[in-house]
Scaffold this motif. Structure first.
Motif, PDB file in Angstrom:
ATOM      1  N   TRP A   1       0.776  -1.159   0.003  1.00 21.48           N
ATOM      2  CA  TRP A   1      -0.117   0.120  -0.081  1.00 21.48           C
ATOM      3  C   TRP A   1       0.711   1.134  -0.259  1.00 21.48           C
ATOM      4  O   TRP A   1       0.583   2.281  -0.143  1.00 21.48           O
ATOM      5  CB  TRP A   1      -0.835  -0.077   1.192  1.00 21.48           C
ATOM      6  N   ALA A   2       2.269   1.099   0.097  1.00 22.18           N
ATOM      7  CA  ALA A   2       3.014   2.192   0.062  1.00 22.18           C
ATOM      8  C   ALA A   2       4.513   1.769  -0.218  1.00 22.18           C
ATOM      9  O   ALA A   2       5.434   2.024   0.325  1.00 22.18           O
ATOM     10  CB  ALA A   2       3.200   2.971   1.809  1.00 22.18           C
ATOM     11  N   THR A   3       4.356   1.499  -1.668  1.00 23.49           N
ATOM     12  CA  THR A   3       5.937   0.940  -2.103  1.00 23.49           C
ATOM     13  C   THR A   3       6.359   2.091  -2.727  1.00 23.49           C
ATOM     14  O   THR A   3       5.688   3.018  -3.587  1.00 23.49           O
ATOM     15  CB  THR A   3       5.478   0.087  -3.068  1.00 23.49           C
ATOM     16  N   ILE A   4       7.842   2.151  -2.916  1.00 21.21           N
ATOM     17  CA  ILE A   4       8.672   3.145  -3.382  1.00 21.21           C
ATOM     18  C   ILE A   4       9.673   2.228  -4.398  1.00 21.21           C
ATOM     19  O   ILE A   4      10.353   1.361  -3.963  1.00 21.21           O
ATOM     20  CB  ILE A   4       9.414   4.202  -2.728  1.00 21.21           C
ATOM     21  N   ALA A   5       9.794   2.828  -5.762  1.00 22.99           N
ATOM     22  CA  ALA A   5      10.701   2.138  -6.350  1.00 22.99           C
ATOM     23  C   ALA A   5      11.266   3.080  -7.205  1.00 22.99           C
ATOM     24  O   ALA A   5      10.849   4.005  -7.624  1.00 22.99           O
ATOM     25  CB  ALA A   5      10.047   1.156  -7.571  1.00 22.99           C
ATOM     26  N   THR A   6      12.707   2.858  -7.282  1.00 25.36           N
ATOM     27  CA  THR A   6      13.694   3.892  -8.207  1.00 25.36           C
ATOM     28  C   THR A   6      14.110   2.932  -9.240  1.00 25.36           C
ATOM     29  O   THR A   6      14.549   1.585  -8.913  1.00 25.36           O
ATOM     30  CB  THR A   6      14.553   4.264  -7.478  1.00 25.36           C
TER      31      THR A   6
ATOM     32  N   HIS B   1       6.065   5.957  -6.770  1.00 24.15           N
ATOM     33  CA  HIS B   1       5.203   5.712  -5.599  1.00 24.15           C
ATOM     34  C   HIS B   1       3.990   4.665  -5.963  1.00 24.15           C
ATOM     35  O   HIS B   1       3.337   5.159  -7.009  1.00 24.15           O
ATOM     36  CB  HIS B   1       4.745   6.973  -4.728  1.00 24.15           C
ATOM     37  N   ILE B   2       3.758   3.466  -5.211  1.00 27.21           N
ATOM     38  CA  ILE B   2       2.858   2.530  -5.474  1.00 27.21           C
ATOM     39  C   ILE B   2       2.092   2.148  -4.539  1.00 27.21           C
ATOM     40  O   ILE B   2       2.557   1.958  -3.494  1.00 27.21           O
ATOM     41  CB  ILE B   2       3.680   1.302  -6.394  1.00 27.21           C
ATOM     42  N   ALA B   3       0.672   1.984  -5.000  1.00 21.98           N
ATOM     43  CA  ALA B   3      -0.182   1.543  -3.824  1.00 21.98           C
ATOM     44  C   ALA B   3      -1.140   0.394  -4.684  1.00 21.98           C
ATOM     45  O   ALA B   3      -1.692   0.721  -5.694  1.00 21.98           O
ATOM     46  CB  ALA B   3      -1.163   2.813  -3.463  1.00 21.98           C
ATOM     47  N   TRP B   4      -0.805  -0.714  -3.991  1.00 23.98           N
ATOM     48  CA  TRP B   4      -1.690  -1.979  -4.493  1.00 23.98           C
ATOM     49  C   TRP B   4      -1.482  -2.028  -5.889  1.00 23.98           C
ATOM     50  O   TRP B   4      -2.397  -2.246  -6.752  1.00 23.98           O
ATOM     51  CB  TRP B   4      -3.278  -1.842  -4.152  1.00 23.98           C
ATOM     52  N   GLY B   5      -0.311  -1.885  -6.520  1.00 23.34           N
ATOM     53  CA  GLY B   5       0.030  -2.129  -7.767  1.00 23.34           C
ATOM     54  C   GLY B   5      -0.003  -1.110  -8.899  1.00 23.34           C
ATOM     55  O   GLY B   5       0.120  -1.148  -9.929  1.00 23.34           O
ATOM     56  N   ARG B   6      -0.626  -0.064  -8.336  1.00 24.14           N
ATOM     57  CA  ARG B   6      -0.791   1.000  -9.353  1.00 24.14           C
ATOM     58  C   ARG B   6      -0.102   2.241  -8.757  1.00 24.14           C
ATOM     59  O   ARG B   6      -0.033   2.691  -7.880  1.00 24.14           O
ATOM     60  CB  ARG B   6      -2.350   1.467  -9.455  1.00 24.14           C
ATOM     61  N   MET B   7       0.433   2.960  -9.861  1.00 24.52           N
ATOM     62  CA  MET B   7       1.259   4.267  -9.426  1.00 24.52           C
ATOM     63  C   MET B   7       0.434   5.218  -9.053  1.00 24.52           C
ATOM     64  O   MET B   7      -0.527   5.650  -9.705  1.00 24.52           O
ATOM     65  CB  MET B   7       2.257   4.854 -10.832  1.00 24.52           C
ATOM     66  N   THR B   8       0.901   5.787  -7.967  1.00 24.16           N
ATOM     67  CA  THR B   8       0.164   7.112  -7.349  1.00 24.16           C
ATOM     68  C   THR B   8       1.088   8.423  -7.422  1.00 24.16           C
ATOM     69  O   THR B   8       0.524   9.588  -7.608  1.00 24.16           O
ATOM     70  CB  THR B   8       0.094   6.868  -5.735  1.00 24.16           C
ATOM     71  N   ARG B   9       2.508   8.057  -7.898  1.00 23.60           N
ATOM     72  CA  ARG B   9       3.107   9.369  -8.286  1.00 23.60           C
ATOM     73  C   ARG B   9       4.527   8.577  -8.763  1.00 23.60           C
ATOM     74  O   ARG B   9       4.966   7.588  -8.603  1.00 23.60           O
ATOM     75  CB  ARG B   9       3.572   9.847  -6.944  1.00 23.60           C
TER      76      ARG B   9
END
Length: 131
Positions: A57-62, A86-94
């Motif tokens: 629910w609060a993933t960050i990928a670089t 920034h990803i929440a539940w598999g979708r990009m939020t930012r």
């Protein structure tokens, strides 16, 4: 790419050029990708490193990458950069795009001088100016 964005997502690119700015509506994000592919129609990314942390629910990928393109004038260039996602539940939020703005701006000026006026257009932005 567009299907990967969550409702209310934010899309930003650093700099002061035709691809910079912050977008928060799905239409502005779609318009940005359409412009990207009009200006750099054969852009290709070679992913160098991906790092992911956080819960679903609060993933960050670089994502560190190197891109190559021929722009609209056929001159081959390349640059390096990074996406911070920034990803929440598999979708990009930012999604924030960091790149070598000097190289990109030089490419945009070059293709504008050769007739691609959109390369010097105002950014497609519909959100506050903060990446």
């Amino acid at each position: 790419m567009l299907a990967g964005f969550a409702p209310g997502a934010e899309h930003a690119m650093i700099g002061t050029h035709a691809l910079s700015g912050r977008r928060v509506s799905p239409q502005a994000i779609a318009d940005w990708y359409a412009r990207l592919f009009r200006l750099l129609p054969d852009i290709r990314f070679d992913l160098r490193r991906i790092e992911v942390s956080g819960p679903p629910w609060a993933t960050i990928a670089t994502v560190v990458w190197r891109e190559t393109n021929s722009a609209t004038d056929g001159v081959r260039t390349s640059a390096t950069g990074m996406h911070v996602v920034h990803i929440a539940w598999g979708r990009m939020t930012r999604l924030v795009i960091l790149t070598d703005t000097a190289k990109l701006e030089a490419t945009l000026r070059r293709i504008a001088a050769k007739g691609t006026a959109e390369a010097l257009a105002a950014p497609i932005a519909d959100g506050p100016d903060r990446p």
